[in-house]
Motif scaffolding. Structure first.
Motif, short mmCIF file in Angstrom:
data_model
loop_
_atom_site.label_atom_id
_atom_site.label_comp_id
_atom_site.label_asym_id
_atom_site.label_seq_id
_atom_site.Cartn_x
_atom_site.Cartn_y
_atom_site.Cartn_z
N HIS A 8 0.87 -1.17 0.00
CA HIS A 8 0.00 0.00 0.00
C HIS A 8 0.91 1.22 0.00
CE1 HIS A 8 -3.69 -2.12 1.98
NE2 HIS A 8 -3.26 -2.73 0.90
N TYR A 10 0.76 5.45 0.08
CA TYR A 10 0.10 6.75 0.18
C TYR A 10 1.18 7.81 0.19
CZ TYR A 10 -4.17 4.30 1.21
OH TYR A 10 -5.26 3.49 1.11
N GLU A 38 -3.36 -0.67 -2.60
CA GLU A 38 -3.94 0.66 -2.39
C GLU A 38 -2.87 1.68 -2.77
OE1 GLU A 38 -5.52 1.44 1.51
OE2 GLU A 38 -6.73 -0.38 1.48
N TRP A 79 -7.10 4.20 -4.31
CA TRP A 79 -8.04 4.34 -3.19
C TRP A 79 -8.50 5.78 -3.17
CZ3 TRP A 79 -10.41 1.27 0.18
CH2 TRP A 79 -11.01 1.87 1.27
#
Length: 108
Positions: A8, A10, A38, A79
Motif C-alpha cells: 500500500h 500513500y 492501495e 483508493w
C-alpha cells in the motif's frame, strides 16, 4: 503454493517510493506476482478554492503508477472513488478519472 507481494502506498505518508520499488523489483526477479493494493495521493486540502483542480494529484498518480508498473508490478488500485470527502477520494469530473483511464489502457 502461490506467493504474492502486495503493498500500500500513500504519498502523504511515505514519500520514499524507492523502498517500495525495490520490493516490486525483488518480486519480479523472484517470479512472484506483485501489485499495489492501495495507492493514493492526498488532494490539496483547500482544493479548488486555492486554484487546484486536481491536476497536480493526477500527475503524481501517473508518475507513481508508471514507476510501479515499470518496476514490475502486475497492477495497481487507486483508493478510492466516491464522495467520502477525505483528501484521497475522487469522483466524476476529477482529472484523475482521465489519468486512470489512460493508465488502464497503457498497462493492459
Amino acid at each position: 503454493s502461490l506467493e504474492l507481494t502486495s503493498i500500500h502506498y500513500y504519498n502523504n505518508q511515505d514519500s520514499n517510493i524507492e523502498n517500495w520499488l525495490k520490493i516490486i523489483r525483488w518480486a519480479r526477479e523472484n517470479n512472484h506476482p506483485s501489485f499495489v493494493g492501495e495507492l493514493a495521493d492526498e488532494f490539496n486540502k483547500c482544493g479548488t478554492e486555492c486554484g487546484n483542480d486536481g491536476s497536480a494529484r493526477a500527475n503524481n498518480i501517473k508518475d507513481m503508477v508508471n514507476n510501479f508498473m515499470n518496476s514490475g508490478a502486475n497492477g495497481a488500485l487507486y483508493w478510492m472513488y466516491g464522495d467520502r470527502g477525505d483528501g484521497f477520494t475522487f469522483k466524476k469530473g476529477d482529472p484523475l478519472c482521465t489519468t486512470l483511464k489512460a493508465l488502464s489502457q497503457k498497462f493492459r
